[in-house]
Design a protein around this motif. Structure first.
Motif: not given
Ligand code: KIV
Length: 273
Positions: A188-190, A221-225, A145-147, A30-34, A49-55, A121-123
């Motif tokens: 790798v994220v799909l 699985q990953v989602l944005v919280y 990775g992320h495709l 899951l994402t988190a940013y703080d 925990i993914l600190v996604g650039d979805s931030a 890191v994720k690219l």
């Protein structure tokens, strides 16, 4: 803490990600940013925990992920790392910090790892960024990775619709996934690709795939919280399952607070010194 994981105390590492795939144990991310949210997510037993650039979208209010900077990602990631004991912390390299050339990519990866305390890191991307991924991995930095739908390329795609529905794009995605495994990515994220394609890719790789909008055949699985907890109510793609309606819960609580302040009910005698 959830008891669903087989070992819910041991630190999750990139190596453990691969062991989980070998055991057939699904990976929950899951994402988190703080700091506060990261402590809650970690305490619940999340594997990663993914600190996604979805931030850029959900924290900074931008329309795309493009404006977020390396400095901003470092700050979000630093706060998350302080709140985490067990989960693997993966952070996104933002747009513009790795596409230029592989030396710049390595410098960005080293900076974010050194200054934030992230563990990987994720690219976004495949063959186009192979050299950057190889250089980062050769410095001892784990890469995810992320495709599929790669939001940093939204201006090329022109849409957030499902990717790789056509044969040629699906074939490139399969090639890219194999390449990511070959050069040493640990996962790798799909994102937003047909479920059948994601299943095929997942079955052909020894590293885990983490899906978002890619169906049940992925290894995790990953989602944005903000999406899954119902804080971001304006976003309802088909792939999203909402586990709470926190916007409503917060709104109700705030309404009661306003009423209590206006009526003079808050604070009462027990709530003062
Ligand atoms: O930035 C992000 O949150 C992501 C996930 C959607 C995979 O990349």
């Amino acid at each position: 803490m959830s008891t669903n994981t087989t070992d819910n105390q041991r630190k999750v590492t990139t190596r453990r990600f691969i062991e989980m795939k070998q055991r057939g144990e699904k990976i929950a991310m899951l994402t988190a940013y703080d700091y506060t949210m990261a402590s809650i997510v970690d305490g619940a037993g999340m594997d990663a925990i993914l600190v996604g650039d979805s931030a850029s979208n959900v924290m900074a209010g931008n329309a795309t992920t493009l404006p977020i900077t390396l400095d901003e990602m470092i700050n979000y990631t630093k706060s998350v790392v302080k709140g985490v004991k067990r989960a693997l912390v993966v952070t996104d390299l933002p747009f513009g910090s790795y596409q230029g050339n592989s030396k710049e990519a390595l410098a960005s990866a080293i900076r974010i790892m050194k200054e934030s305390g992230a563990e990987a890191v994720k690219l976004e991307g495949g063959s186009e960024i192979r050299e950057s991924i190889e250089r980062i991995i050769s410095a001892g930095i784990p890469v995810m990775g992320h495709l599929g739908l790669t939001p940093q390329s939204i201006n090329k795609f022109g849409t957030y619709a499902v990717r790789a529905k056509e044969e040629a794009e699906a074939a490139k995605l399969i090639e890219d996934a194999k390449m990511l495994e070959e050069v040493g990515c640990f996962a790798v994220v799909l994102e937003k690709i047909p479920a059948a394609l994601a299943t095929k890719v997942s079955q052909s790789l020894s590293i885990p795939t983490i899906g978002i909008g890619a169906g049940n055949g992925c290894d995790g699985q990953v989602l944005v919280y903000q999406d899954m907890l119902g804080l971001n109510t304006g976003f309802s793609p088909k792939f999203l399952r909402r586990y709470a309606n926190l916007a409503q819960v917060i709104n109700d609580a705030l309404g009661r607070y306003i009423d209590d302040v206006k009526s003079g009910d808050f604070p009462n005698k027990d709530e003062q010194y």
